[in-house]
Motif scaffolding. Sequence first.
Motif, short mmCIF file in Angstrom:
data_model
loop_
_atom_site.label_atom_id
_atom_site.label_comp_id
_atom_site.label_asym_id
_atom_site.label_seq_id
_atom_site.Cartn_x
_atom_site.Cartn_y
_atom_site.Cartn_z
N SER A 34 3.36 -63.31 2.05
CA SER A 34 2.62 -64.04 3.09
C SER A 34 3.48 -65.02 3.89
O SER A 34 2.96 -65.73 4.76
N LYS A 81 -7.38 -66.66 -0.17
CA LYS A 81 -7.99 -66.21 -1.43
C LYS A 81 -7.93 -64.69 -1.56
O LYS A 81 -7.65 -64.15 -2.63
N GLU A 124 -3.49 -60.18 -8.71
CA GLU A 124 -4.10 -60.37 -10.03
C GLU A 124 -3.89 -59.12 -10.88
O GLU A 124 -4.64 -58.16 -10.81
N SER A 183 6.13 -61.43 -4.58
CA SER A 183 5.15 -62.43 -4.99
C SER A 183 4.23 -62.71 -3.81
O SER A 183 4.49 -62.26 -2.68
N TYR A 184 3.18 -63.45 -4.06
CA TYR A 184 2.28 -63.84 -2.97
C TYR A 184 3.07 -64.57 -1.88
O TYR A 184 2.90 -64.30 -0.69
N HIS A 239 -4.41 -63.62 -2.47
CA HIS A 239 -4.09 -63.98 -3.86
C HIS A 239 -4.69 -62.97 -4.85
O HIS A 239 -4.05 -62.63 -5.84
N GLU A 263 1.57 -67.34 6.65
CA GLU A 263 0.73 -68.14 5.75
C GLU A 263 0.14 -69.35 6.46
O GLU A 263 -1.01 -69.73 6.21
#
Length: 245
Positions: free
Chosen positions: A38, A51, A58, A33-34, A54, A42
């Motif tokens: 990260s 951004k 998508e 997952s994000y 992320h 992060e």
Amino acid sequence: MKDNLMTFLDHALLHDDELALDLLKMYFDEEVSYADHSEEYEDELQENEIKALHVLFEKDLSLYERAIKALEYDKWCLEAILINSHYLGHSEKRDDYFYHYYQVLLERPKLTKRGAYSAKIILAIYANYLFLLNSLEESLTVQKLMLEMGQVNTVVIVELLITYAALEKESELLESIERYFNYLDNDLGIATIVDTLVKLGDSELAQSFYDKYVERHKRQVKTCEDLLKKPLYERGSIFEKDILN
């Protein structure tokens, strides 16, 4: 470096474009997952960098579309840069692609912490790419920029020594060994020093550096022991092409 980022780099640095892209798509669609990807950095990211990352998750967009969109947010997004590099194919475009980033970095742009990390990885890839193409002088200039930007570590310096040896730049090689000896203070570093010097015919100097290493660490390195025991006629030459393959 966390396991997730290492996994991404393992996929991204594959030479097979099709396989790399398949693995990278699986990575962003299924493996992590994000938050997982990260988690290591992060709290260091700027808003545009968040951004960009992320976007890579998508799933309604193709991987290529994600990379292009991510680069619109953050032109130093390492993940997007490396994904995009696999859509170029094995042609002069790949050379131009990394050369562009090298040229930008020559101007010493102001980079975020994450951007600086990306820049170092890109330069390392480009230097290695040039080395494998036997463009040794060009690779050397990139390696020097890496050192100027603070990327001083065993891997970079080992490649520097090997490149100097391949170019038969003995004085620069010896100067670099002296200058960076403390950074080569591990098994890989001392083995490279000994191997290089022995094949240059300077076993005495190789022995002195090895003795310093043994004195400091109170242990021996078998690779070095074997190299120093080899008869002269078995040692070969660091300048022979097969040494670099």
